[in-house]
Design an enzyme around this catalytic site. Structure first.
Site, PDB file in Angstrom:
ATOM      1  N   ALA A 116     -18.122 -62.408  11.271  1.00  0.00           N
ATOM      2  CA  ALA A 116     -18.492 -63.352  12.255  1.00  0.00           C
ATOM      3  C   ALA A 116     -17.120 -62.611  12.891  1.00  0.00           C
ATOM      4  O   ALA A 116     -16.717 -61.577  12.569  1.00  0.00           O
ATOM      5  CB  ALA A 116     -17.601 -64.702  12.095  1.00  0.00           C
ATOM      6  N   PHE A 117     -16.916 -62.564  14.734  1.00  0.00           N
ATOM      7  CA  PHE A 117     -16.163 -61.764  15.326  1.00  0.00           C
ATOM      8  C   PHE A 117     -14.482 -62.146  14.882  1.00  0.00           C
ATOM      9  O   PHE A 117     -13.776 -61.899  14.626  1.00  0.00           O
ATOM     10  CB  PHE A 117     -16.059 -62.779  16.625  1.00  0.00           C
ATOM     11  CG  PHE A 117     -15.294 -64.150  17.314  1.00  0.00           C
ATOM     12  CD1 PHE A 117     -14.295 -63.661  17.145  1.00  0.00           C
ATOM     13  CD2 PHE A 117     -15.836 -65.085  16.948  1.00  0.00           C
ATOM     14  CE1 PHE A 117     -13.379 -65.274  17.927  1.00  0.00           C
ATOM     15  CE2 PHE A 117     -15.646 -66.066  17.001  1.00  0.00           C
ATOM     16  CZ  PHE A 117     -14.251 -66.197  17.623  1.00  0.00           C
ATOM     17  N   LYS A 118     -14.761 -62.712  14.160  1.00  0.00           N
ATOM     18  CA  LYS A 118     -12.869 -63.494  13.720  1.00  0.00           C
ATOM     19  C   LYS A 118     -12.509 -61.564  12.996  1.00  0.00           C
ATOM     20  O   LYS A 118     -11.328 -61.792  12.739  1.00  0.00           O
ATOM     21  CB  LYS A 118     -12.576 -64.434  13.052  1.00  0.00           C
ATOM     22  CG  LYS A 118     -13.405 -65.596  12.673  1.00  0.00           C
ATOM     23  CD  LYS A 118     -12.509 -66.276  13.814  1.00  0.00           C
ATOM     24  CE  LYS A 118     -12.708 -68.271  14.189  1.00  0.00           C
ATOM     25  NZ  LYS A 118     -14.336 -68.930  14.097  1.00  0.00           N
ATOM     26  N   ASP A 119     -13.033 -61.333  11.907  1.00  0.00           N
ATOM     27  CA  ASP A 119     -12.764 -60.298  11.796  1.00  0.00           C
ATOM     28  C   ASP A 119     -11.915 -59.135  12.401  1.00  0.00           C
ATOM     29  O   ASP A 119     -11.041 -58.481  11.852  1.00  0.00           O
ATOM     30  CB  ASP A 119     -13.868 -59.221  10.510  1.00  0.00           C
ATOM     31  CG  ASP A 119     -14.471 -59.506   9.871  1.00  0.00           C
ATOM     32  OD1 ASP A 119     -13.681 -60.656   9.364  1.00  0.00           O
ATOM     33  OD2 ASP A 119     -15.972 -59.752   9.501  1.00  0.00           O
ATOM     34  N   LEU A 122      -8.625 -60.019  12.193  1.00  0.00           N
ATOM     35  CA  LEU A 122      -7.771 -60.277  10.831  1.00  0.00           C
ATOM     36  C   LEU A 122      -7.553 -59.664  10.086  1.00  0.00           C
ATOM     37  O   LEU A 122      -7.170 -59.556   8.831  1.00  0.00           O
ATOM     38  CB  LEU A 122      -8.943 -61.788  10.205  1.00  0.00           C
ATOM     39  CG  LEU A 122      -8.380 -63.389  11.306  1.00  0.00           C
ATOM     40  CD1 LEU A 122      -9.364 -64.613  10.682  1.00  0.00           C
ATOM     41  CD2 LEU A 122      -7.206 -63.335  10.226  1.00  0.00           C
TER      42      LEU A 122
END
Ligand SMILES: *Cc1c(COP(=O)(O)O)cnc(C)c1O
Length: 458
Positions: A116-119, A122
């Site tokens: 997911a784009f959160k990577d 994060l």
């Protein structure tokens, strides 16, 4: 003579009741001590850099961008942190663009380790924390709330980082089973997934209250991995710039960026890039049935409703915390006005704007049944499978050239995908989790219960 401090980028709180801080302090705090969100005191002008930046690789671009903000980290250290943040991505372009037709492109943001784009943010934040701990010798306790993908991405970004203990709140039973497995099947001893009764908003509210207890925050070295942390927004800015350069040159300024939205962190990053001088035409805020932001952009009324669980769980949010950052700019940096609006909204769940400036934004809303039909029709028309969040980006596509941000890989949501197209989509990195035991903890979504649990497990 410029004062020495002017060489450093300063970060201020949207509520302006605490002194400005440097990049590293803003990242370490997450939430500002007055309850506001950190923003750069002044947005730099990117225009003079664009010509040169258009030739850089993703990580080189990322370095050049962050050098403008992280002025309290030596260049070489910053470069090293960034180099290590994108090595676990499985596409050499990091954020590749797929062309469905001349006017319809997809920016794939799911090539990181948790799909997911959160990577993007994060992985970087995990390395920043590690650097911080090495420099200061002080351990960090991470407290986050997740609507599904942040938790997995945070846990993965912090895995194996010495001195970091992670506590991640999530609404029990309201995230997708594989999202839960990515968080609870890590077998890591410094990770505590906390399942709460309630919605993501309940989790996020409890979390923010814990942050407002400064004494506790100091005691445990508290930091925030949610998109209230400015480092996340800035890391996301980079793929907007990179995507802009990858658009067909003559058409760059005619594409609308369509952004599946929950907490308003992703689309805010794009808007900030535009404010810094990258000539992106505009943004479409694509919500699911939890449409508080769509209603706001249509009517100027910001009114909280009950969260209704949907097929796009990471967007099941009513109180979008990053909205406060946008608000600050929308009221011409008047922090007193920000405080008054936020406090009225907090006590009544409602705010009516007389005049709401939002030239760059359009918006849309997608119901669950539309999500399924969109997944099916995109598959049949283009032989391309979108996940349920990304599907929301396709509900209002007309002939305007559009770049839809694909926020997650479809394999994370196998039930919805199978119901829509009649076949399974797998991804090897998810198969791993299917056989491991789930380890999670049940905690009441109250600040005192959360603090007690954290103290007992540090
Ligand atoms: C987090 C998330 C969103 C929403 O992003 P915001 O920054 O909260 O607006 C959309 N899609 C997916 C897959 C997500 O994980």
């Amino acid at each position: 003579m410029p004062r020495a401090s002017q060489r450093f980028m300063e970060f201020i709180s949207t509520r302006n009741q605490v002194p400005p801080v440097s990049f590293r302090t803003a990242v370490a705090h997450g939430l500002a001590p007055d309850g506001g969100l950190y923003i750069p005191s002044k947005l730099p002008d990117l225009k003079p850099h664009l010509e040169q930046w258009s030739r850089l690789s993703y990580t080189e671009l990322c370095k050049s961008f962050f050098e403008l903000f992280a002025t309290d980290i030596p260049k070489a250290d910053l470069g090293d942190i960034i180099d290590r943040s994108y090595i676990h991505f499985d596409d050499p372009a990091i954020a590749p663009i797929k062309k469905l037709n001349e006017n319809l492109l997809v920016l794939e943001l799911f090539h990181g380790p948790t799909l997911a784009f959160k990577d993007f943010a994060l992985q970087f934040l995990g390395n920043l924390y590690e650097y911080q701990i090495k420099e200061t010798g002080q351990n960090i306790s991470v407290l986050g709330a997740t609507s599904g993908d942040t938790g997995a991405a945070a846990i993965h970004g912090l895995l194996g980082k010495k001195g970091v203990t992670s506590f991640i709140l999530y609404p029990d039973g309201r995230i997708a089973p594989l999202q839960e497995r990515q968080m609870t099947c890590t077998e890591a001893s410094n990770v505590f997934p906390l399942a709460i009764e309630g919605s993501f908003d309940d989790a996020q509210t409890a979390m923010k209250t814990v942050f407002e207890d400064r004494e506790f925050a100091e005691e445990v070295g508290l930091s925030a991995v949610n998109s209230i942390n400015l480092a996340r927004i800035l890391a996301q800015c980079v793929y907007y710039i990179s995507a802009f350069f990858r658009l067909p040159k003559e058409q760059r300024e005619s594409f609308i960026f369509v952004v599946p939205t929950g907490n308003f962190g992703n689309v805010l990053a794009g808007w900030m890039v535009q404010q810094m001088g990258v000539p992106i035409k505009g943004f479409q805020v694509a919500t699911n049935q939890n449409d508080i932001l769509h209603r706001l952009f249509q009517s100027g009324t910001y009114a909280q409703e009950q969260v209704a669980p949907s097929l796009a769980p990471s967007m099941d949010i009513q109180v979008a915390s990053n909205f406060e950052r946008f608000l600050y700019y929308a009221v011409n940096s008047d922090s007193a006005e920000v405080r008054s609006i936020i406090s009225q909204f907090k006590s009544t769940g409602n705010y009516v704007f007389d005049q709401f400036k939002h030239e760059s934004f359009s918006s849309s809303r997608t119901s669950d049944s539309e999500i399924k039909s969109i997944i099916k029709s995109i598959y049949e028309t283009y032989d391309y499978v979108v996940d349920p969040h990304t599907a929301c980006g396709f509900s209002d596509i007309n002939n305007t050239p559009s770049l839809v941000l694909a926020t997650a890989h479809p394999a994370k949501f196998p039930d919805t995908i199978e119901a829509a197209i009649g076949k399974e989509i797998l991804h090897p990195s998810l198969e791993l989790f299917k056989s491991k035991p789930i380890v999670k903890y049940h905690v009441d979504p109250t600040p005192s219960a959360i603090k007690e649990f954290m103290r007992a497990n540090l």
